[in-house]
Structures are given as structure tokens and as C-alpha cells.
Write a protein that holds these residues in place. Structure first.
Motif, PDB file in Angstrom:
ATOM      1  N   SER A   1     -44.375 -13.388  -5.189  1.00  0.00           N
ATOM      2  CA  SER A   1     -43.638 -14.486  -4.561  1.00  0.00           C
ATOM      3  C   SER A   1     -42.538 -15.058  -5.461  1.00  0.00           C
ATOM      4  O   SER A   1     -41.648 -15.760  -4.986  1.00  0.00           O
ATOM      5  CB  SER A   1     -44.601 -15.609  -4.164  1.00  0.00           C
TER       6      SER A   1
ATOM      7  N   THR B   1     -37.251 -13.590  -6.291  1.00  0.00           N
ATOM      8  CA  THR B   1     -36.187 -14.161  -5.465  1.00  0.00           C
ATOM      9  C   THR B   1     -34.845 -13.700  -6.029  1.00  0.00           C
ATOM     10  O   THR B   1     -34.797 -13.104  -7.110  1.00  0.00           O
ATOM     11  CB  THR B   1     -36.258 -15.697  -5.509  1.00  0.00           C
TER      12      THR B   1
ATOM     13  N   GLU C   1     -42.393 -11.413   4.084  1.00  0.00           N
ATOM     14  CA  GLU C   1     -42.866 -12.104   2.891  1.00  0.00           C
ATOM     15  C   GLU C   1     -43.540 -11.125   1.950  1.00  0.00           C
ATOM     16  O   GLU C   1     -44.294 -10.251   2.389  1.00  0.00           O
ATOM     17  CB  GLU C   1     -43.864 -13.212   3.276  1.00  0.00           C
TER      18      GLU C   1
ATOM     19  N   TYR D   1     -33.908  -4.388  -3.253  1.00  0.00           N
ATOM     20  CA  TYR D   1     -34.078  -5.760  -2.760  1.00  0.00           C
ATOM     21  C   TYR D   1     -33.363  -5.952  -1.423  1.00  0.00           C
ATOM     22  O   TYR D   1     -33.828  -6.714  -0.565  1.00  0.00           O
ATOM     23  CB  TYR D   1     -33.564  -6.767  -3.789  1.00  0.00           C
TER      24      TYR D   1
ATOM     25  N   TRP E   1     -40.106  -4.492  -2.254  1.00  0.00           N
ATOM     26  CA  TRP E   1     -40.336  -5.636  -3.149  1.00  0.00           C
ATOM     27  C   TRP E   1     -40.787  -5.141  -4.521  1.00  0.00           C
ATOM     28  O   TRP E   1     -40.231  -5.532  -5.555  1.00  0.00           O
ATOM     29  CB  TRP E   1     -41.412  -6.559  -2.559  1.00  0.00           C
TER      30      TRP E   1
ATOM     31  N   GLU F   1     -35.619 -22.245  -7.356  1.00  0.00           N
ATOM     32  CA  GLU F   1     -36.272 -23.298  -6.583  1.00  0.00           C
ATOM     33  C   GLU F   1     -37.089 -24.205  -7.511  1.00  0.00           C
ATOM     34  O   GLU F   1     -37.585 -23.753  -8.546  1.00  0.00           O
ATOM     35  CB  GLU F   1     -37.194 -22.680  -5.531  1.00  0.00           C
TER      36      GLU F   1
END
Length: 423
Positions: A309, A312, A303, A297, A264, A345
Motif C-alpha cells: 500500500s 504510490t 488496490e 506501474y 504492483w 500523503e
């Protein structure tokens, strides 16, 4: 069917830092935007939803809840009946002046300060692992609102929380194992407060908080925290037009053992390096960094940490767009940015403003002035809902460049409209 407790909604209240009454108040405020008039939601409604007494709320409550949490009814734990559906919000006959964003920021910031449970952090006595976990829980609660509100609404709350933690560190006792965990939690909070200050345009405060986070990371032996701070320092250097410094800092972060062990973090670091290489004209290195970001990625699972967070597929695509924009490939930049906006989102409201400005910039640089004006108008409208000096500065820069096209009627209208409204 026997009633079943709505644990999903209950978890969302904890995640977003709402009490029952605060969520009811927010539903009423949001309903003003959705329906043109407030509802009469109370804490009793919220308790009944959580208890499972009401499995599918009336639409006058359900639509505001979707707006607040950015989730479908089912994702909030509601169970539809055969006839259940979510109707579209009613159309309004005339636009309503947007006064709510400031109230919403103030409401959530004030609510968070109370909901974070800072008073529960001991000011005397001995600290244990439960106290460490209480401090660790502060950061995810803050980041849930950062994506929607921006750092301008949160940096004072984060610094207030940090003061409580400092007091506990200096006035309580604890063992060596708890000490390391406390320094790690404190550094995580300081790094987060630094990010909020950075986003709010308070660069001196951000630098000071990043320095504190680095020190805490060293005392805790937390290499991941240190790599995170280096990444944020690289972003800050780039914002201040110190591109070579940003690349050097980013390179140091990429080489850390922790970054190599966490795909990540490695993906984010390579994305940011790609933008940095593009800004100094290093096309091949920029493309290589983008490829490495995608490869990293692909190895992610589970998570990410709360501060990651936002990472994406939409974010990776948007950063690829920024890279091509810096390389002068405006058509490709706009296509990638449009794709990022499609994937983004609803909860990432600040990033939506950011990438809408990026889309407008790519169109403007590519000579598509009228389309750029349309995108700039959208960015201005939704930009009022977030408090981010960093994003506002990007929008201001776009408006300044638009002046060169003032001979185009659409651009002239946009400049006059934003001048009158002070946008």
C-alpha cells in the motif's frame, strides 16, 4: 435530513484497530498537541459520530481526527453544513516539549494487541474459512500503523499474533483446503513480522521470520508470498552492504511468474533493482530498471495488497531520487526527492522522515551545506514521531557526514543542538 450511519468512519476504526474508547483517548491525546490542552472526548462521542447523530463534529474533535487518520472530514464520512469549515490549528506562543510520540506508540501497540482479536483465534477444535479470514485481517490492521509509527512499535505485536496462529496450527484440526489457506495467511503474517523487525533494526529476527514465511509460502503453494519475501531479503542484503547479493536475489524475484503477473510487485522490484544497479555503478542498467518500473506501474489497477500500500507515485519518485543519488547526480536526486515529499500523503510519516533525510543528503553531497542543515533539522524534528532504527541509522549517517562541514556555522549549530538533545 434523516440521519445516516457513518460507515466510512466505522470502517476506519476497524482498519486502524481502534475501539470506541481507544479512539476517544487518542482524540484527547492528539488535541493536546493541536490545541495545547486535551478535549473531553468520550466513547459516547464516537458512537454518536458513527450513528450519524452528529454529522459534523466540533473543530476541537475534527482537527485531531484529521491528524489521526490523515484524511479530510468528508473522507471520514462527515457531512458539512453550509457554514462548516475546518479552522487552522491555533498558534502557540512557545514550543511545547514533544513527549507524546513514545506515549502514542505505546498506546497504539497496546491497543492493537487487544483490537486484533487474537483471543478469538481458536486454540482447540476445528478451523474453518472464517478463522482463516480472521487471521488474514491481522496484516492490513498492522500495516495501517506501520506507515506512521515504524516497525519498532509493531514487531512485538506481530510476533505475538504469530504465536497465537502457531498454537492454532498445532492444536486444531482442519481440512486440506483450509490447511493451504492457513499456511498462506501464516506466511503473510510472518513476512510482515519480518518487515517490522527489519525496520526496527533486528536483522537476525527478520531473517528467521523471512525463512518461516518462505517455508509457509512453499507449503501453501503461494508464489506471490515467496516473491514478496525474496524482495524483502534483497532489501535486507542491501542494508547490510551486500549489494551484489541483493541484485541476485532481486533478479530471481523479477523472474518469478507471480511478479510478471502482478504489475504492483513488478514495479516495486524494478525500482529496488534500479537502486541496486546504481550502488554498484551500473548506470545504464539502473536507468533501464527505472523505465521498467514506470511501465509496470502504468499497468496497475485496483488496490494493491496491504504490504504494497506504500507504493504510490510519491514512492516511485523517491526511489528514482535514491537511484540518481547513488549515481552521483545530486541535483537531480534532490529535485526528485523534493517532488516525492510534495506528493507524499500525510499517513506515510515514516517515509516522510526517510525522504527528508534523503533530500538533506543530496543537498550535502551537492555542496549546499546550509540547505542540507535546514532539511536535516526538519528530519530530526519529525523523526521523533516514528520508531524505525533503519531511518534513524540513515539520519545518524547524515549527521556523521555533517561533521566534515563543522566549519560552516549552520552545520556547527546543528551538530551542537543534536548533541545536546541526544537526537
Amino acid at each position: 435530513m434523516p440521519k445516516q450511519r457513518n460507515t466510512k468512519l466505522e470502517a476506519l476504526l476497524v482498519e486502524f484497530g481502534y475501539t470506541h474508547q481507544q479512539l476517544a483517548d487518542e482524540v484527547n491525546q492528539t488535541a493536546q498537541d493541536v490545541f495545547g490542552k486535551p478535549t473531553q472526548c468520550t466513547d459516547r462521542h464516537v458512537r454518536r459520530w458513527i450513528a450519524g447523530n452528529v454529522q459534523w463534529p466540533w473543530s476541537r474533535y475534527l482537527l485531531p481526527l484529521q491528524q489521526i487518520f490523515g484524511r479530510s472530514p468528508e473522507a471520514m464520512g462527515f457531512i458539512p453544513r453550509n457554514s462548516s469549515r475546518v479552522p487552522a490549528p491555533p498558534r502557540r506562543s512557545a514550543p511545547v516539549k514533544e513527549e507524546r510520540p513514545v506515549r502514542r506508540r505505546e498506546f497504539i501497540a497496546a491497543g492493537l494487541a487487544a483490537a486484533l482479536g487474537l483471543d478469538a483465534i481458536p486454540s482447540a477444535g476445528r478451523l474453518g474459512t472464517a478463522d482463516v479470514e480472521r487471521i488474514r485481517a491481522i496484516v492490513p490492521a498492522l500495516y495501517n500503523h506501520d506507515h506512521a509509527l515504524g516497525g519498532g512499535a509493531l514487531h512485538t505485536v506481530a510476533e505475538q499474533a504469530l504465536r497465537f496462529v502457531h498454537y492454532a496450527l498445532n492444536h486444531c484440526t482442519y481440512g486440506s483446503r483450509v490447511e493451504r489457506a492457513l499456511y498462506a495467511a501464516t506466511g503473510d503474517l510472518a513476512a510482515s513480522a519480518g518487515w517490522f523487525a527489519y525496520d526496527a533494526g533486528l536483522q537476525e529476527d527478520a531473517t528467521s521470520l523471512y525463512s518461516e514465511a518462505l517455508q509457509a509460502g512453499m507449503l501453501a503453494g503461494d508464489g506471490m508470498l515467496q516473491a514478496r519475501v525474496w524482495s524483502n531479503l534483497a532489501m535486507q542484503a542491501r542494508l547490510l552492504d551486500r549489494d551484489q547479493e541483493a541484485l541476485r536475489i532481486g533478479r530471481a524475484a523479477v523472474e518469478t511468474r507471480q511478479a510478471k503477473a502482478d504489475p504492483w510487485l513488478m514495479s516495486l522490484l524494478h525500482c529496488r533493482q534500479a537502486v541496486g544497479h546504481a550502488r554498484v555503478g551500473e548506470r545504464a542498467r539502473a536507468e533501464r530498471s527505472l523505465a521498467r518500473a514506470e511501465s509496470a506501474y502504468d499497468r496497475t489497477n485496483g488496490e494493491p495488497a496491504a504490504w504494497l500500500s506504500f507504493l504510490t507515485p510519491a514512492e516511485l519518485t523517491g526511489l528514482a531520487g535514491a537511484t540518481h543519488q547513488a549515481l552521483g547526480r545530486y541535483g537531480q536526486a534532490q529535485e526528485l526527492t523534493a517532488s516525492a515529499l510534495d506528493m507524499l500523503e500525510p499517513r506515510f510519516e515514516r517515509n516522510r522522515v526517510y525522504y527528508t533525510v534523503q533530500s538533506a543528503q543530496a543537498l550535502l553531497d551537492g555542496g549546499e551545506v546550509e540547505q542540507a542543515v535546514a532539511e536535516a533539522g526538519r528530519a530530526t524534528a519529525i523523526g521523533e514521531r516514528v520508531q524505525s532504527e533503519r531511518v534513524q541509522g540513515k539520519l545518524d549517517g547524515l549527521r556523521q557526514q555533517m561533521r566534515r562541514h563543522a566549519h560552516v556555522p549552520a552545520a556547527a549549530d546543528f551538530l551542537e543542538q543534536t548533541r545536546r538533545t541526544g537526537a
